[in-house]
Design a protein around this motif. Structure first.
Motif, short mmCIF file in Angstrom:
data_model
loop_
_atom_site.label_atom_id
_atom_site.label_comp_id
_atom_site.label_asym_id
_atom_site.label_seq_id
_atom_site.Cartn_x
_atom_site.Cartn_y
_atom_site.Cartn_z
N ILE A 94 0.88 -1.09 -0.01
CA ILE A 94 -0.11 0.04 -0.03
C ILE A 94 0.79 1.39 -0.01
CG2 ILE A 94 -1.61 1.36 1.36
CD1 ILE A 94 -2.64 -1.33 2.56
N LYS A 124 2.10 4.36 -9.21
CA LYS A 124 1.34 3.56 -9.81
C LYS A 124 2.20 2.19 -10.10
CE LYS A 124 -1.93 6.67 -12.13
NZ LYS A 124 -2.23 7.06 -13.45
N PHE A 160 0.27 -2.15 -5.05
CA PHE A 160 -0.99 -3.12 -4.67
C PHE A 160 -2.16 -2.02 -4.80
CE2 PHE A 160 -4.11 -4.54 -1.67
CZ PHE A 160 -4.44 -5.76 -2.10
N GLU A 161 -2.05 -0.92 -3.92
CA GLU A 161 -3.12 0.03 -3.88
C GLU A 161 -2.54 1.51 -3.34
OE1 GLU A 161 -7.39 -0.78 -2.11
OE2 GLU A 161 -6.06 -0.33 -0.35
N LEU A 169 -3.17 4.83 -1.76
CA LEU A 169 -4.06 5.85 -0.83
C LEU A 169 -3.54 7.40 -1.02
CD1 LEU A 169 -4.51 3.54 2.38
CD2 LEU A 169 -5.73 3.55 0.24
N GLN A 218 -5.71 -4.37 6.37
CA GLN A 218 -5.31 -4.82 5.02
C GLN A 218 -4.37 -5.91 5.37
OE1 GLN A 218 -7.67 -4.11 2.70
NE2 GLN A 218 -8.24 -2.98 4.27
N LYS A 236 -0.98 -5.38 4.96
CA LYS A 236 0.06 -5.20 3.84
C LYS A 236 1.04 -4.17 4.33
CE LYS A 236 -1.80 -7.14 0.04
NZ LYS A 236 -1.07 -8.16 -0.63
N LYS A 277 -8.86 6.41 -2.01
CA LYS A 277 -7.84 5.50 -2.74
C LYS A 277 -8.23 5.71 -4.28
CE LYS A 277 -10.60 1.10 -2.74
NZ LYS A 277 -10.50 -0.22 -2.42
N ASP A 302 -9.14 4.04 -7.41
CA ASP A 302 -9.82 2.52 -8.08
C ASP A 302 -9.50 2.18 -9.12
OD1 ASP A 302 -10.98 4.00 -9.95
OD2 ASP A 302 -13.17 3.99 -9.20
N GLU A 303 -9.88 1.11 -9.83
CA GLU A 303 -9.55 0.29 -10.89
C GLU A 303 -9.79 1.32 -12.20
OE1 GLU A 303 -13.84 -0.57 -10.05
OE2 GLU A 303 -11.78 -0.64 -8.91
#
Length: 235
Positions: free
Chosen positions: A22, A111, A114-115, A117, A134, A136, A225, A227-228
């Motif tokens: 993260i 980028k 994993f995620e 924020l 999470q 992570k 966060k 998103d996809e």
């Protein structure tokens, strides 16, 4: 325990492994604080751009556009980079396209994580609670100022490291140092950070109200966060 580390500038992000972590991007004065304020006060989603011209073109697609360079609203943009501009809820329901001097550059360079924020003092505890759920490793990515270290982002990193200490341990000296600094000066954020170079730049623009907002803890119980679809959204 999981690990937490700090990258003090986007110029150093290539030294870190982002995979399966993260990444918390932080630009206290003011991009990430503005993003949190906007989403907490009715903005539907935010599309982040590193490039000024690409962001400006989003107006044609119905986006509210916010652009900032060197602390000032970029020419041709409806909004600058002020969190207090969103507090009235006037822009509720709109999608925002946003580009800034430092913060949106750091998002772009994060980028591959994993995620991703968005970190800010006004939603610190909500972000802490989310991360702890999470399981992570965490990398805090400070936007800094034009590639340089800055105090405000690094002090937020210290606050996050300190707040995560029950589940995450510092894996390098920077995280440990900033945690100790926050422990020492966190009770007087505004007084301490009034000495910061970027705070002085902003004070010269007469936006003390922005600074006050950016240094207020836990106004919102939201997490922001990526998103996809690439939009910043609240969860």
């Amino acid at each position: 325990m999981r690990k937490v580390e700090v990258c003090f500038s986007p110029e150093l992000i290539h030294l870190f492994d982002l995979e399966d972590k993260i990444v918390v991007v932080v630009d206290i004065f003011r991009a990430t604080s503005t993003m949190v304020a906007a989403l907490a006060n009715g903005i539907e989603s935010i599309l982040s751009f590193a490039d000024l011209e690409a962001c400006r073109l989003m107006k044609e697609k119905g986006f509210l556009i916010g652009g900032e360079r060197n602390g000032l609203t970029a020419p041709g943009f409806e909004m600058g980079n002020s969190p207090v501009a969103y507090l009235s809820g006037e822009y509720s329901g709109r999608k925002l396209a946003m580009t800034t001097t430092n913060g949106t550059q750091a998002i772009e360079k994060s980028k591959g994580a994993f995620e991703i924020l968005i970190g800010a003092f006004p939603n610190l505890q909500a972000t802490v609670s989310y991360i702890q759920d999470q399981n992570k490793d965490v990398l805090i990515h400070c936007a800094g100022w034009k590639g340089h270290f800055n105090l405000e982002d690094s002090l937020y990193a210290g606050a996050l490291v300190k707040s995560l200490e029950s589940t995450h341990e510092s894996s390098e000296d920077g995280a440990m140092a900033m945690s100790l600094l926050f422990e020492k000066v966190g009770h007087n954020l505004k007084g301490f950070l009034s000495q910061a170079s970027h705070a002085k730049r902003l004070q010269n623009h007469g936006i003390e109200e922005d600074i006050d907002f950016c240094l207020t803890l836990d106004l919102y119980e939201i997490v922001v966060k990526l998103d996809e679809r690439g939009f910043l959204v609240k969860v």
